[in-house]
Design a protein around this motif. Structure first.
Motif, PDB file in Angstrom:
ATOM      1  N   ARG A   5       0.486  -0.964  -0.080  1.00  0.00           N
ATOM      2  CA  ARG A   5       0.264  -0.107   0.031  1.00  0.00           C
ATOM      3  C   ARG A   5       0.983   1.234  -0.263  1.00  0.00           C
ATOM      4  NH1 ARG A   5      -3.217   0.162   5.542  1.00  0.00           N
ATOM      5  NH2 ARG A   5      -3.811   2.486   4.997  1.00  0.00           N
ATOM      6  N   PHE A   6       0.658   2.166  -0.669  1.00  0.00           N
ATOM      7  CA  PHE A   6       1.445   3.744  -0.554  1.00  0.00           C
ATOM      8  C   PHE A   6      -0.017   4.377   0.197  1.00  0.00           C
ATOM      9  CE2 PHE A   6       2.760   7.512  -2.156  1.00  0.00           C
ATOM     10  CZ  PHE A   6       4.090   7.709  -1.297  1.00  0.00           C
ATOM     11  N   ILE A   7       0.043   4.808   1.442  1.00  0.00           N
ATOM     12  CA  ILE A   7      -0.356   6.273   1.936  1.00  0.00           C
ATOM     13  C   ILE A   7      -0.063   7.098   1.846  1.00  0.00           C
ATOM     14  CG2 ILE A   7      -0.916   6.387   4.818  1.00  0.00           C
ATOM     15  CD1 ILE A   7      -0.208   3.309   5.156  1.00  0.00           C
ATOM     16  N   THR A   8      -1.483   8.133   1.682  1.00  0.00           N
ATOM     17  CA  THR A   8      -0.528   9.578   1.352  1.00  0.00           C
ATOM     18  C   THR A   8      -1.994  10.619   2.060  1.00  0.00           C
ATOM     19  OG1 THR A   8      -2.934   9.451  -1.265  1.00  0.00           O
ATOM     20  CG2 THR A   8      -0.315   8.960  -1.250  1.00  0.00           C
ATOM     21  N   GLY A   9      -1.082  11.674   2.355  1.00  0.00           N
ATOM     22  CA  GLY A   9      -2.225  12.750   2.430  1.00  0.00           C
ATOM     23  C   GLY A   9      -1.174  13.939   3.686  1.00  0.00           C
ATOM     24  N   PHE A  15      -2.032  11.810   8.709  1.00  0.00           N
ATOM     25  CA  PHE A  15      -1.217  11.365   8.508  1.00  0.00           C
ATOM     26  C   PHE A  15      -0.373  10.315   9.443  1.00  0.00           C
ATOM     27  CE2 PHE A  15       3.390  10.358   6.474  1.00  0.00           C
ATOM     28  CZ  PHE A  15       2.700   9.827   5.042  1.00  0.00           C
ATOM     29  N   CYS A  16       0.090  10.903   9.915  1.00  0.00           N
ATOM     30  CA  CYS A  16       1.029   9.762  10.838  1.00  0.00           C
ATOM     31  C   CYS A  16       0.130   8.807  11.577  1.00  0.00           C
ATOM     32  CB  CYS A  16       1.591  10.872  11.975  1.00  0.00           C
ATOM     33  SG  CYS A  16       3.031  12.150  11.563  1.00  0.00           S
ATOM     34  N   ASN A  38       2.523  21.364  -3.228  1.00  0.00           N
ATOM     35  CA  ASN A  38       1.118  21.847  -4.154  1.00  0.00           C
ATOM     36  C   ASN A  38       1.626  23.410  -3.344  1.00  0.00           C
ATOM     37  OD1 ASN A  38      -1.153  22.512  -4.797  1.00  0.00           O
ATOM     38  ND2 ASN A  38      -1.866  20.541  -4.500  1.00  0.00           N
ATOM     39  N   ALA A  39       1.645  23.779  -4.977  1.00  0.00           N
ATOM     40  CA  ALA A  39       1.543  25.365  -4.885  1.00  0.00           C
ATOM     41  C   ALA A  39      -0.035  25.736  -4.799  1.00  0.00           C
ATOM     42  CB  ALA A  39       2.704  26.007  -6.189  1.00  0.00           C
ATOM     43  N   ALA A  40      -0.379  25.546  -5.764  1.00  0.00           N
ATOM     44  CA  ALA A  40      -1.899  25.606  -5.672  1.00  0.00           C
ATOM     45  C   ALA A  40      -2.607  25.733  -4.542  1.00  0.00           C
ATOM     46  CB  ALA A  40      -1.991  24.707  -7.045  1.00  0.00           C
ATOM     47  N   GLU A  41      -1.906  24.878  -3.705  1.00  0.00           N
ATOM     48  CA  GLU A  41      -3.032  24.761  -2.715  1.00  0.00           C
ATOM     49  C   GLU A  41      -2.511  25.317  -1.539  1.00  0.00           C
ATOM     50  OE1 GLU A  41      -4.625  20.913  -1.503  1.00  0.00           O
ATOM     51  OE2 GLU A  41      -4.736  20.378  -3.576  1.00  0.00           O
ATOM     52  N   ASN A  42      -0.835  25.348  -1.326  1.00  0.00           N
ATOM     53  CA  ASN A  42      -0.029  25.519  -0.764  1.00  0.00           C
ATOM     54  C   ASN A  42      -0.189  25.055   0.713  1.00  0.00           C
ATOM     55  OD1 ASN A  42       1.798  27.663   0.770  1.00  0.00           O
ATOM     56  ND2 ASN A  42       0.324  29.078   1.738  1.00  0.00           N
ATOM     57  N   LYS A  43       0.527  23.592   0.253  1.00  0.00           N
ATOM     58  CA  LYS A  43       0.391  22.585   0.950  1.00  0.00           C
ATOM     59  C   LYS A  43       0.911  21.449   0.649  1.00  0.00           C
ATOM     60  CE  LYS A  43      -4.740  22.340   2.559  1.00  0.00           C
ATOM     61  NZ  LYS A  43      -5.989  21.475   2.527  1.00  0.00           N
ATOM     62  N   THR A  44       1.532  20.473   2.461  1.00  0.00           N
ATOM     63  CA  THR A  44       2.562  19.481   1.981  1.00  0.00           C
ATOM     64  C   THR A  44       1.599  18.187   1.860  1.00  0.00           C
ATOM     65  OG1 THR A  44       4.690  21.474   2.370  1.00  0.00           O
ATOM     66  CG2 THR A  44       4.690  18.155   2.557  1.00  0.00           C
ATOM     67  N   PHE A  45       2.650  17.057   1.065  1.00  0.00           N
ATOM     68  CA  PHE A  45       1.398  16.399   1.502  1.00  0.00           C
ATOM     69  C   PHE A  45       2.838  15.542   1.499  1.00  0.00           C
ATOM     70  CE2 PHE A  45      -1.277  18.604  -0.762  1.00  0.00           C
ATOM     71  CZ  PHE A  45      -2.505  18.271  -0.515  1.00  0.00           C
ATOM     72  N   CYS A  46       2.476  13.991   2.226  1.00  0.00           N
ATOM     73  CA  CYS A  46       3.329  12.563   2.452  1.00  0.00           C
ATOM     74  C   CYS A  46       3.062  11.530   2.307  1.00  0.00           C
ATOM     75  CB  CYS A  46       3.055  12.740   4.112  1.00  0.00           C
ATOM     76  SG  CYS A  46       3.374  14.005   5.513  1.00  0.00           S
TER      77      CYS A  46
END
Length: 68
Positions: A5-9, A15-16, A38-46
């Motif tokens: 599996r590849f867990i993302t969020g 996420f943790c 993601n610059a469009a959302e100004n968020k970091t995803f793991c």
């Protein structure tokens, strides 16, 4: 059988908690975590890959891997 599996969020405590939950259900970390911005959302995803050995089952594409 070995399942993957590849867990993302988003990079937050949820996420943790999802990765911690998988570890406590017998999944093992596979490789290093990844981060992307993601610059469009100004968020970091793991993302974190996890693997698990499941006995007595055969792989089928319809399997819900998170339920193994």
């Amino acid at each position: 059988m070995r399942v993957y599996r590849f867990i993302t969020g988003p990079d937050d405590s949820s996420f943790c908690h999802r990765v911690t939950d998988a570890l406590n259900k017998g999944w093992e970390l596979h490789g290093s975590p990844s981060l992307t911005f993601n610059a469009a959302e100004n968020k970091t995803f793991c993302g974190q890959a996890v693997v698990k050995t499941v006995h007595g089952k055969d792989y089928h594409p319809d399997m819900k891997l998170g339920e193994q």
